[in-house]
Design an enzyme around this catalytic site. Structure first.
Site, PDB file in Angstrom:
ATOM      1  N   SER A  92     -38.617  28.750  72.411  1.00 21.10           N
ATOM      2  CA  SER A  92     -38.964  28.274  73.750  1.00 21.10           C
ATOM      3  C   SER A  92     -38.358  26.900  74.028  1.00 21.10           C
ATOM      4  O   SER A  92     -38.050  26.144  73.112  1.00 21.10           O
ATOM      5  CB  SER A  92     -40.478  28.175  73.908  1.00 21.10           C
TER       6      SER A  92
HETATM    7  N1  SAH Z   1     -42.986  30.850  69.483  1.00 16.51           N
HETATM    8  C1  SAH Z   1     -41.613  31.193  69.215  1.00 16.51           C
HETATM    9  C2  SAH Z   1     -40.869  31.770  70.403  1.00 16.51           C
HETATM   10  C3  SAH Z   1     -41.416  33.048  70.807  1.00 16.51           C
HETATM   11  S1  SAH Z   1     -40.354  34.166  71.662  1.00 16.51           S
HETATM   12  C4  SAH Z   1     -40.854  30.021  68.638  1.00 16.51           C
HETATM   13  O1  SAH Z   1     -41.421  28.926  68.523  1.00 16.51           O
HETATM   14  O2  SAH Z   1     -39.692  30.188  68.262  1.00 16.51           O
HETATM   15  C5  SAH Z   1     -41.523  35.495  71.738  1.00 16.51           C
HETATM   16  C6  SAH Z   1     -41.694  36.212  70.425  1.00 16.51           C
HETATM   17  O3  SAH Z   1     -42.772  37.126  70.593  1.00 16.51           O
HETATM   18  C7  SAH Z   1     -40.484  37.053  70.039  1.00 16.51           C
HETATM   19  O4  SAH Z   1     -40.089  36.705  68.746  1.00 16.51           O
HETATM   20  C8  SAH Z   1     -41.005  38.470  70.093  1.00 16.51           C
HETATM   21  O5  SAH Z   1     -40.418  39.326  69.136  1.00 16.51           O
HETATM   22  C9  SAH Z   1     -42.482  38.273  69.831  1.00 16.51           C
HETATM   23  N2  SAH Z   1     -43.373  39.346  70.277  1.00 16.51           N
HETATM   24  C10 SAH Z   1     -43.237  40.131  71.370  1.00 16.51           C
HETATM   25  N3  SAH Z   1     -44.262  40.997  71.451  1.00 16.51           N
HETATM   26  C11 SAH Z   1     -45.076  40.742  70.394  1.00 16.51           C
HETATM   27  C12 SAH Z   1     -46.302  41.312  69.925  1.00 16.51           C
HETATM   28  N4  SAH Z   1     -46.906  42.335  70.572  1.00 16.51           N
HETATM   29  N5  SAH Z   1     -46.852  40.807  68.807  1.00 16.51           N
HETATM   30  C13 SAH Z   1     -46.255  39.789  68.133  1.00 16.51           C
HETATM   31  N6  SAH Z   1     -45.094  39.214  68.511  1.00 16.51           N
HETATM   32  C14 SAH Z   1     -44.509  39.685  69.640  1.00 16.51           C
END
Ligand code: SAH
Length: 245
Positions: A92
């Site tokens: 993010s």
């Molecule tokens: N917090 C992260 C960025 C998140 S991007 C950082 O600091 O880098 C969103 C993430 O959520 C992605 O990696 C995606 O694969 C994950 N994601 C999407 N749906 C999800 C779910 N149902 N459960 C867990 N993770 C999920």
């Protein structure tokens, strides 16, 4: 321990190799990033002018964001943009990490659940605040990479699990705070259930593939749940595990 990768691409690779003796450190860039975040918050970039908590700003000053992005993007790690980390996921925008962490109001004695580990950067920021962190990632490869990275960087208070974060982490519940870093179409009921009375959840909520509203969900001492919307944000969608459908 710092592991040195072979230099493959001449000067560019040497510059991107990180905090190794004789190579540039990113400390100044990181301080500029935090200054920029403070300005954006003061200017009211999301939900009105805010002064971010000193503890959150300190945490952001310590976490080496360049270690959480792909090597070829290291030089861009301290700009205020999200960056691709593979598998359709992004780390993010630093301002967004700051504001979500600030909204959570996590303290060092808190147990926090993060949904959407991605690179592990947000989890590291929460750990730098002293919180005990449980983080779930639906893409197993991202979960494995983030776990190894967090361990290599010495973030001990973080547990990583590969799985569907919609369901939370029942064995570790209840949580003082829950941070969802993927856009949900609604607030998942299991996450509300796993929030402690007095706890807070920060979650982007909106139609999938469109803008979400950054939303704060609080549960008071009697268990009553309140929802506040702060403003529009854009996150990758919270995926549905095939077994949930
Ligand atoms: N917090 C992260 C960025 C998140 S991007 C950082 O600091 O880098 C969103 C993430 O959520 C992605 O990696 C995606 O694969 C994950 N994601 C999407 N749906 C999800 C779910 N149902 N459960 C867990 N993770 C999920």
């Amino acid at each position: 321990m710092i592991r040195r990768r072979p230099l493959l691409g001449g000067m560019a690779a040497a510059l991107a190799a990180g905090p190794v003796a004789g190579q540039p450190s990113y400390d100044a860039a990181r301080r500029r990033m935090v200054g920029n975040i403070q300005q954006l918050a003061a200017a009211g970039a999301l939900g009105g002018p805010r002064r971010l908590s000193p503890a959150v700003l300190d945490a952001l000053r310590t976490v080496p964001r360049h270690r959480f992005v792909p090597r070829d993007l290291e030089g861009e790690a301290y700009g205020d943009t999200p960056l691709p980390i593979g598998h359709g996921a992004t780390i993010s925008q630093p301002f967004m990490v700051a504001i979500m962490t600030d909204l959570l109001q996590a303290r060092s004695d808190w147990k926090v659940l993060e949904v959407g580990t991605g690179s592990g950067y947000q989890a590291a920021v929460l750990a730098a605040l002293g919180a005990q962190v449980f983080t779930i990632e639906i893409v197993p490869e991202l979960a494995r990479t983030a776990e190894a990275r967090l361990a290599a960087l010495g973030y001990r208070g973080v547990q990583v699990r590969a799985g569907d974060g919609y369901k939370g982490w029942p064995e570790a519940a209840p949580f003082d705070g829950i941070l969802v870093t993927a856009g949900a179409t609604h607030v998942p009921t299991p996450l509300v259930e796993q929030l402690k009375p007095g706890g807070r959840m920060v979650i982007p909520v909106g139609p999938s593939q469109q803008l979400q509203q950054l939303t704060v969900v609080t549960k008071d001492a009697r268990g009553a749940v309140r929802t506040t919307r702060l403003g529009p944000v854009l996150f990758v969608p919270l995926q549905e595990d095939a077994r949930r459908r």
